[in-house]
Design a protein around this motif. Sequence first.
Motif, short mmCIF file in Angstrom:
data_model
loop_
_atom_site.label_atom_id
_atom_site.label_comp_id
_atom_site.label_asym_id
_atom_site.label_seq_id
_atom_site.Cartn_x
_atom_site.Cartn_y
_atom_site.Cartn_z
N HIS A 1 -14.55 42.33 2.58
CA HIS A 1 -15.04 43.16 1.48
C HIS A 1 -14.27 44.47 1.42
CE1 HIS A 1 -19.28 41.10 1.70
NE2 HIS A 1 -18.33 40.33 1.18
N SER A 2 -13.83 44.84 0.24
CA SER A 2 -13.25 46.17 0.05
C SER A 2 -14.37 47.20 0.01
CB SER A 2 -12.47 46.22 -1.26
OG SER A 2 -13.37 46.08 -2.36
N ASP B 1 -15.32 49.60 4.09
CA ASP B 1 -14.90 48.23 3.85
C ASP B 1 -15.13 47.40 5.11
OD1 ASP B 1 -13.01 49.23 5.53
OD2 ASP B 1 -11.32 48.99 4.17
N TYR C 1 -16.23 46.81 -3.26
CA TYR C 1 -17.10 45.64 -3.30
C TYR C 1 -18.35 45.87 -2.45
CZ TYR C 1 -18.51 40.75 -3.49
OH TYR C 1 -19.20 39.59 -3.71
#
Length: 593
Positions: A475-476, A469, A479
């Motif tokens: 952003h994870s 991340d 993602y």
Amino acid sequence: MNPRLEYERRLAQWRDRIAAYDRRHLVVSNARLAAAAVIALLVWLAFFRGAVSPWWSVAGGVAFTALVVSHARLLQRLERAHRASRLYERGLSRLDGRWAGSGRGGDRFLEDHSYARDLDLFGRGSLFELLNTARTEAGEATLADWLRAGTGIDEVMARQVAVDELRGTLDFREDVAVLAAEGDVSRTGALAVWSGLAPLRVPNSVPAVFAACTVVTLVAATLAIYDVMPWSFVFGWLFLEAVIVHHWRRALQAVAERIGRPAGDLALLGDLMARIERERVKAPRLAALQAALATNGVTSSRAIARLTQLVSWRESSVHNLLFMPMTAALLVPEQLAIAINRWQARYGPHVVEWLRVVGELEALSALAMYAYEHPGDPFPVLVRTGPVFSAEALGHPLITEAASVRNDVRLGGSDPHVIIVSGSNMSGKSTLLRSVGVNVVLALAGGPVRAAKLSLSRLVLGATLRIDDSLQAGHSRFYAEILRIRAIVEAARGAVPLLFLLDEILHGTNSYDRRIGAQAIVRTLVDAGAIGLVTTHDLALTELPAQLGSAGVNMHFQDRIENGTMVFDYRMQPGVVEHSNALALMRAIGLDV
């Protein structure tokens, strides 16, 4: 030839030479001290006591200068011997599997690359560190470029032939490694910057004016010596000469001054060029590299020697206090600066090409070193129709051969285009994906591969083995993964077929979304003509091969518990894994589950 025995033999030879050079170094150092003392004594006897002729002092100075020159050459040989011994010490460390962290990993090449971190191409314990025997920035950059991006089949085959020939030329590779370490052979260093500078525009009339001034000075001085002309006229002419050449004298001085450090690097590069030019080669790529070192029939080493001579003469004419008044009156420094400027105009644009040759030769030598140290690793067979990746007994080159467990992996052509690999934690799924990816990188760089056999077409890689991340980007991990997958899908639509390596695909979401998303992604990749492997813990994804028909297949890794310990055989087998080891692993470390 056994690499270990040959390295040990050469290392012993170089250590014996180092010991001999150290003994000679001690003798010459003492001789220099003794010579200095004798010269001091002779000066005292000649100028304060009148007991000996002053010429004895001059003779002592000549002898001392000879000792200094001899000592400098001895120190250079000693340093080269140390570099050669370190070359074989590191070679033995690689053969023993103790190389990680001892070399340059090329971390700077990680930036802006889509799968370098996933496959451990750069950094500590990376493929680059294993291969990197380059001693110049140009060589490292070339090797990194080859690992970062594949190339066409014809280019790869040309590199293979060159690497195969260099594999047996250990003396040549040793010389290149030792000599290349002496200068700053860099794509962005002082030498490259200097070669890119525009030479001074000197009108054809300027050298003629300088030559005419020199002739007038010689004639005037000769007439004055024989009392045909008074010396006042000579001094008046020298003043007028200084006015005539004033503008160009300053400009030419700047030309000569900016050659400072690059001249030293060029001199060292000249020794390396001469060694490359002497080698007899057969491979077309190596012959082309040698040919690139010639400009209008003049070899690079000869051209560099000429420049080194011009720079040396100019330095002597400027800094030698005994001759400086004469050389200044005759405009010797300026005329040598004009010659240096002409050299830069003629050969400067070719210096970048010479640096490219050194970089490419070092990259080829690095792959040849790997081929020499791993005689059981073959060159891959390159096929023009694809996508194809077909390997027998595939292993990971960063794992020692004794510890490596090999597996067959066949993708593309008449074989499945997708392999869904299921298995427990630590069973070897990720290592298999990295083995495939790293061997593709090695193969398309022009090197041998860790396999019994490997056939492949030209491929581009897409991988999701190491995704984190990002707090900065917000952003994870999930993602970041789907962004990477989107880039992989876009790459699959390109002109070159894609090989994808998707590790624990979409494991950041729930099982339902993972199954639907993963099936759609894999179908999209297959429809785009890609091949690859997908690992998963989620057995729901093992239903995907049934939907793909002959294009997909299930494989798995097994494990077992023996006396409370997890045991893995790291062998890939057909079908779907039948159990999970997650609970057993938690119990093994003391968690009450």
